[in-house]
Design a protein around this motif. Structure first.
Motif, mmCIF file in Angstrom:
data_model
loop_
_atom_site.group_PDB
_atom_site.id
_atom_site.type_symbol
_atom_site.label_atom_id
_atom_site.label_comp_id
_atom_site.label_asym_id
_atom_site.label_seq_id
_atom_site.Cartn_x
_atom_site.Cartn_y
_atom_site.Cartn_z
ATOM 1 N N HIS A 108 51.319 28.866 92.655
ATOM 2 C CA HIS A 108 51.858 27.836 92.695
ATOM 3 C C HIS A 108 54.146 27.812 91.429
ATOM 4 O O HIS A 108 52.093 27.207 90.038
ATOM 5 N N ARG A 135 55.182 27.869 95.985
ATOM 6 C CA ARG A 135 55.430 27.619 96.543
ATOM 7 C C ARG A 135 56.142 26.956 94.867
ATOM 8 O O ARG A 135 55.644 27.374 94.097
ATOM 9 N N ARG A 341 52.624 17.182 95.424
ATOM 10 C CA ARG A 341 52.249 15.935 96.293
ATOM 11 C C ARG A 341 52.913 17.857 97.548
ATOM 12 O O ARG A 341 51.998 18.125 98.288
ATOM 13 N N HIS A 342 53.855 18.429 97.306
ATOM 14 C CA HIS A 342 54.049 19.603 97.920
ATOM 15 C C HIS A 342 53.535 20.460 98.165
ATOM 16 O O HIS A 342 52.870 21.248 98.810
ATOM 17 N N VAL A 343 52.864 20.813 96.799
ATOM 18 C CA VAL A 343 51.822 21.424 96.385
ATOM 19 C C VAL A 343 50.852 21.243 97.341
ATOM 20 O O VAL A 343 50.591 22.125 98.142
ATOM 21 N N ALA A 345 50.494 18.830 99.569
ATOM 22 C CA ALA A 345 50.062 18.437 101.053
ATOM 23 C C ALA A 345 51.099 18.973 102.037
ATOM 24 O O ALA A 345 51.584 18.569 103.074
ATOM 25 N N GLY A 346 52.002 20.201 101.744
ATOM 26 C CA GLY A 346 53.226 20.219 102.281
ATOM 27 C C GLY A 346 54.439 19.181 102.222
ATOM 28 O O GLY A 346 55.580 19.534 103.427
ATOM 29 N N GLU A 347 54.197 18.252 101.539
ATOM 30 C CA GLU A 347 55.577 17.372 101.253
ATOM 31 C C GLU A 347 56.583 17.913 101.264
ATOM 32 O O GLU A 347 57.096 18.684 99.983
ATOM 33 N N PRO A 348 58.422 17.377 101.419
ATOM 34 C CA PRO A 348 59.164 18.321 101.012
ATOM 35 C C PRO A 348 59.762 18.542 99.659
ATOM 36 O O PRO A 348 59.350 17.149 98.977
ATOM 37 N N ASP A 352 63.611 24.129 94.215
ATOM 38 C CA ASP A 352 63.073 25.331 94.197
ATOM 39 C C ASP A 352 63.694 26.129 93.245
ATOM 40 O O ASP A 352 64.758 25.598 92.800
#
Length: 383
Positions: A108, A135, A341-343, A345-348, A352
């Motif tokens: 990522h 990500r 948190r995106h990486v 837990a997949g939070e928005p 990008d």
């Protein structure tokens, strides 16, 4: 409390931004607070691998902060199974190759802007990352500044009515380097090394305008190299070949007009190094890095133009401060926490590689507008 370790390569840590903002004020600060909390009580714990080209400087930084994992071999670091994230704060010219390496390694990626030297390369990086299923994120720190967060609060609350215009002033006098050391590295003033204020600041202006107001639909730019000769870190004089000032007009969707001046050859006569004035049918605001002041339609005074008499009005006192109403952390750190948190837990996370590519596109078109002395419309970037 459970801890979720995440291995992060920090490449470019010996540079000003990589060290000060990303290592010390973001990642080390996160560790000092015990990691990034998730909804289930788990805390993301950054395990840092420092990467750079200068072995002695890397060793010094690592020892200074009690870190032991550092290397000058990026390829070897990317090959490690315990590395999850690659971060890049190198010079722009070195970024694309390293980011491509990280994509190939399946890591990522979070990176400083600009993502690449041109929009075509930036879009290619976005497509390659999509294909690899990784990500991505690009630093867009200004969105997390207290002043702009207060401004966003006003916009979301409908304070302005219909927004008419945005006027921004950014910059300060960067010493030429002869009798006082310059505050910025000399490469910033050499086009051949990727320098220039348009490529540095227009990606910032893109996400500020896009996120707070509306997409940019056209740009007109005049740039300049006001200081043609500077002195580098070794005391050697060199010709400044990159633009050190840019004067841009940005036409936004919905008819909003933004005028933004960026300069490293201006002496500051304002409250903060960057300020944005937003005028709307119902009210106006002036937002800086930390503060935001407003004047509503209902209390707008009635200035009268009379050049023959001194003005008896204190115009600044006619504005009101917007209260904090919140705790504002370092903007770089806040975005780092969101990316982690995106990486994990997949939070928005909307900032990008394609968001970064649109910023590069605006800078590219700004430079072209200045060269060709004309207004340019902004085409859609296909993913």
């Amino acid at each position: 409390m459970s801890r979720r370790p995440i291995g992060i390569i920090v490449n470019g840590v010996t540079g000003r931004m990589g060290y000060r903002q990303h290592l010390v004020r973001s990642l080390l600060a996160i560790r000092e607070e015990g990691g990034v909390p998730l909804a289930d009580g788990t805390r993301i714990w950054p395990e840092l691998i420092l990467v750079g080209r200068n072995e002695s400087r890397l060793r010094d930084i690592a020892e200074r902060h009690g870190l032991t994992d550092w290397t000058t071999d990026l390829t070897a670091a990317l090959a490690r199974d315990d590395v999850d994230v690659y971060f890049d704060a190198q010079l722009t010219q070195q970024r694309e190759k390293a980011v491509r390496q990280a994509i190939d390694a399946g890591k990522h990626i979070y990176t400083e802007k600009p993502l690449a030297e041109d929009s075509a390369a930036a879009v290619e990086l976005a497509r390659a990352a999509d294909a690899a299923g990784i990500r991505t994120g690009v630093v867009q720190d200004k969105l997390f500044l207290p002043g702009l967060r207060k401004l966003k609060r006003l916009i979301d609350g409908g304070f302005f009515g219909r927004i008419l215009s945005v006027r921004g002033e950014f910059g300060y006098w960067v010493f030429e380097g002869d009798w006082q050391p310059a505050q910025r590295p000399s490469w910033n003033y050499r086009a051949e090394d990727g320098g220039g204020i348009v490529m540095d600041m227009f990606p910032h202006w893109h996400y500020v305008l896009e996120e707070l107001f509306a997409p940019v639909r056209a740009v007109t730019c005049v740039n300049a190299t006001h200081i043609p000769r500077r002195v580098d870190e070794a005391g050697r004089a060199y010709p400044a070949t990159a633009d050190d000032a840019a004067y841009g007009i940005f036409e936004l969707e919905g008819g909003i007009i933004a005028q933004l001046n960026s300069s490293w050859a201006v002496r500051v006569h304002r409250d903060e190094l960057v300020e944005f004035q937003v005028d709307g049918t119902e009210g106006s605001a002036v937002a800086g890095l930390r503060n935001c002041r407003v004047q509503h339609r209902s209390v707008t005074p009635k200035p009268v133009w009379n050049p023959d008499l001194p003005s008896g009005e204190s115009f600044r006192s006619q504005w009101s401060e917007v209260p904090d109403n919140d705790e504002f952390d370092n903007g770089f750190k806040v975005q780092w926490e969101a990316f982690l948190r995106h990486v994990v837990a997949g939070e928005p996370f909307p900032w990008d590689f394609m968001a970064g590519a649109r910023g590069v596109q605006l800078a590219e078109l700004g430079l072209r507008s200045a060269r060709e002395h004309r207004r340019l419309e902004i085409p859609e970037l296909g993913r």
